[in-house]
Enzyme design. Structure first.
Site, PDB file in Angstrom:
ATOM      1  N   HIS A  57      -8.311  -5.675   7.523  1.00 11.78           N
ATOM      2  CA  HIS A  57      -8.080  -4.647   8.532  1.00 11.78           C
ATOM      3  C   HIS A  57      -8.387  -5.194   9.929  1.00 11.78           C
ATOM      4  O   HIS A  57      -9.526  -5.521  10.242  1.00 11.78           O
ATOM      5  CB  HIS A  57      -8.900  -3.373   8.293  1.00 11.78           C
ATOM      6  CG  HIS A  57      -8.221  -2.158   8.863  1.00 11.78           C
ATOM      7  ND1 HIS A  57      -7.385  -1.355   8.122  1.00 11.78           N
ATOM      8  CD2 HIS A  57      -8.223  -1.637  10.106  1.00 11.78           C
ATOM      9  CE1 HIS A  57      -6.915  -0.371   8.879  1.00 11.78           C
ATOM     10  NE2 HIS A  57      -7.409  -0.530  10.089  1.00 11.78           N
ATOM     11  N   HIS A  74       0.856  -1.190   0.000  1.00 12.22           N
ATOM     12  CA  HIS A  74       0.000   0.000   0.000  1.00 12.22           C
ATOM     13  C   HIS A  74       0.888   1.235   0.000  1.00 12.22           C
ATOM     14  O   HIS A  74       1.172   1.815   1.044  1.00 12.22           O
ATOM     15  CB  HIS A  74      -0.916  -0.005   1.222  1.00 12.22           C
ATOM     16  CG  HIS A  74      -1.977   1.054   1.192  1.00 12.22           C
ATOM     17  ND1 HIS A  74      -3.206   0.885   1.774  1.00 12.22           N
ATOM     18  CD2 HIS A  74      -1.992   2.307   0.671  1.00 12.22           C
ATOM     19  CE1 HIS A  74      -3.928   1.981   1.606  1.00 12.22           C
ATOM     20  NE2 HIS A  74      -3.194   2.863   0.940  1.00 12.22           N
ATOM     21  N   HIS A 110      -0.348  -5.866   9.555  1.00 11.30           N
ATOM     22  CA  HIS A 110       0.124  -5.415  10.866  1.00 11.30           C
ATOM     23  C   HIS A 110       0.124  -6.542  11.895  1.00 11.30           C
ATOM     24  O   HIS A 110       1.147  -6.798  12.543  1.00 11.30           O
ATOM     25  CB  HIS A 110      -0.745  -4.254  11.350  1.00 11.30           C
ATOM     26  CG  HIS A 110      -0.310  -3.693  12.664  1.00 11.30           C
ATOM     27  ND1 HIS A 110       0.733  -2.813  12.791  1.00 11.30           N
ATOM     28  CD2 HIS A 110      -0.777  -3.907  13.923  1.00 11.30           C
ATOM     29  CE1 HIS A 110       0.906  -2.504  14.066  1.00 11.30           C
ATOM     30  NE2 HIS A 110      -0.003  -3.156  14.773  1.00 11.30           N
ATOM     31  N   GLU A 151      -2.696  -1.726  -3.048  1.00 14.05           N
ATOM     32  CA  GLU A 151      -3.756  -0.903  -2.468  1.00 14.05           C
ATOM     33  C   GLU A 151      -3.370   0.565  -2.564  1.00 14.05           C
ATOM     34  O   GLU A 151      -2.188   0.904  -2.529  1.00 14.05           O
ATOM     35  CB  GLU A 151      -3.957  -1.246  -0.987  1.00 14.05           C
ATOM     36  CG  GLU A 151      -4.354  -2.666  -0.706  1.00 14.05           C
ATOM     37  CD  GLU A 151      -4.488  -2.939   0.782  1.00 14.05           C
ATOM     38  OE1 GLU A 151      -5.044  -3.992   1.133  1.00 14.05           O
ATOM     39  OE2 GLU A 151      -4.043  -2.105   1.602  1.00 14.05           O
ATOM     40  N   HIS A 192       6.320   4.161   4.124  1.00 13.20           N
ATOM     41  CA  HIS A 192       6.651   2.738   4.268  1.00 13.20           C
ATOM     42  C   HIS A 192       7.021   2.194   2.887  1.00 13.20           C
ATOM     43  O   HIS A 192       8.161   2.349   2.478  1.00 13.20           O
ATOM     44  CB  HIS A 192       5.549   1.941   4.967  1.00 13.20           C
ATOM     45  CG  HIS A 192       4.157   2.413   4.725  1.00 13.20           C
ATOM     46  ND1 HIS A 192       3.571   2.391   3.488  1.00 13.20           N
ATOM     47  CD2 HIS A 192       3.217   2.922   5.581  1.00 13.20           C
ATOM     48  CE1 HIS A 192       2.324   2.851   3.579  1.00 13.20           C
ATOM     49  NE2 HIS A 192       2.083   3.191   4.818  1.00 13.20           N
TER      50      HIS A 192
END
Length: 241
Positions: free
Chosen positions: A191, A43, A215, A70, A50
């Protein structure tokens, strides 16, 4: 079985915090696939805090599974990147500039005309399109009217409600999934899915094609090891009670 796409953004976040190339983001992509992931997700954001745009170009040739990019298609730089790289899938997310993480889905009714046009741009290039949406029937129906191939259900609300009342937390997602399938849409989710809530989600969402997890998986990898974490997440997607 539902496919697992590993989001490797956090490897890039750690690398960028010190400069240099440790950890190696390209190796993270290769190893995710080697360890059993069905795809790799990135993403890139405009500030490249990042994943960098250069990373995306470097990762594409080493993908042996599926590549999912993304991002916010309202950024022309992102559109140009995706059309140039030609991943398997592009997931369109309505992020604001400098947003820390995605926190809402598209209003597919308000933005239907725009989404219809941009979906067609990517599809013309042979790229599968998924729209990030909340588990609201009207938003799912609006997504179908844009011509998108898939939707990705934004699962933060499910994750937050899971420990209080998982039956209530899953209900709107199950309804949204059923409606998506009725409309001929493919179905992704992502998510805040983790080792505690993922299995129940996969077990109760009919026709779930893919989950994208970054994550939580990378956090677990710090304690469990990267290969072990990927395998544990894959195991949660096995549809047995």
């Amino acid at each position: 079985m539902t496919r697992l796409s590993v989001n490797i953004n956090k490897f890039a976040t750690l690398r960028n915090s010190r400069g240099g190339n440790n950890p190696d983001v390209l190796k993270a992509a290769v190893d995710a696939q080697l360890f059993g992931a069905d795809g790799v997700t990135v993403h890139p954001r405009p500030d490249e805090r990042h994943i960098r745009y250069s990373d995306v170009y470097a990762i594409k040739p080493i993908i042996t599974t599926e590549f999912n990019i993304e991002g916010n298609s309202q950024e022309q730089k992102f559109v140009d990147l995706v059309l140039d790289v030609k991943p398997t899938q592009v997931t369109l997310v309505p992020d604001a500039l400098n947003q820390i993480t995605s926190n809402h889905g598209w209003d597919t009714i308000r933005h239907k005309a725009y989404l219809k046009d941009i979906v067609a741009v990517f599809q013309k290039a042979g790229i599968r399109v998924s729209l990030f949406v909340d588990p609201i029937l009207a938003m799912v129906e609006g997504a179908a009217e844009t011509g998108t191939d898939r939707i990705e259900l934004y699962t933060e609300a499910y994750a937050h409600g899971y420990h209080q009342n998982r039956e209530a937390a899953i209900a709107p997602y199950r309804e949204a999934a059923i409606r998506a399938r009725e409309l001929g849409l493919g179905l992704n989710a992502g998510h805040d899915l983790d080792l505690r809530n993922l299995h129940y989600f996969a077990l109760n969402i009919p026709g779930l094609d893919e989950v994208s997890i970054g994550h939580a998986l990378i956090c677990d990898a710090l304690y469990l090891g990267y290969e072990n974490a990927v395998q544990l997440y894959k195991r949660q997607l096995q549809l047995t009670p």
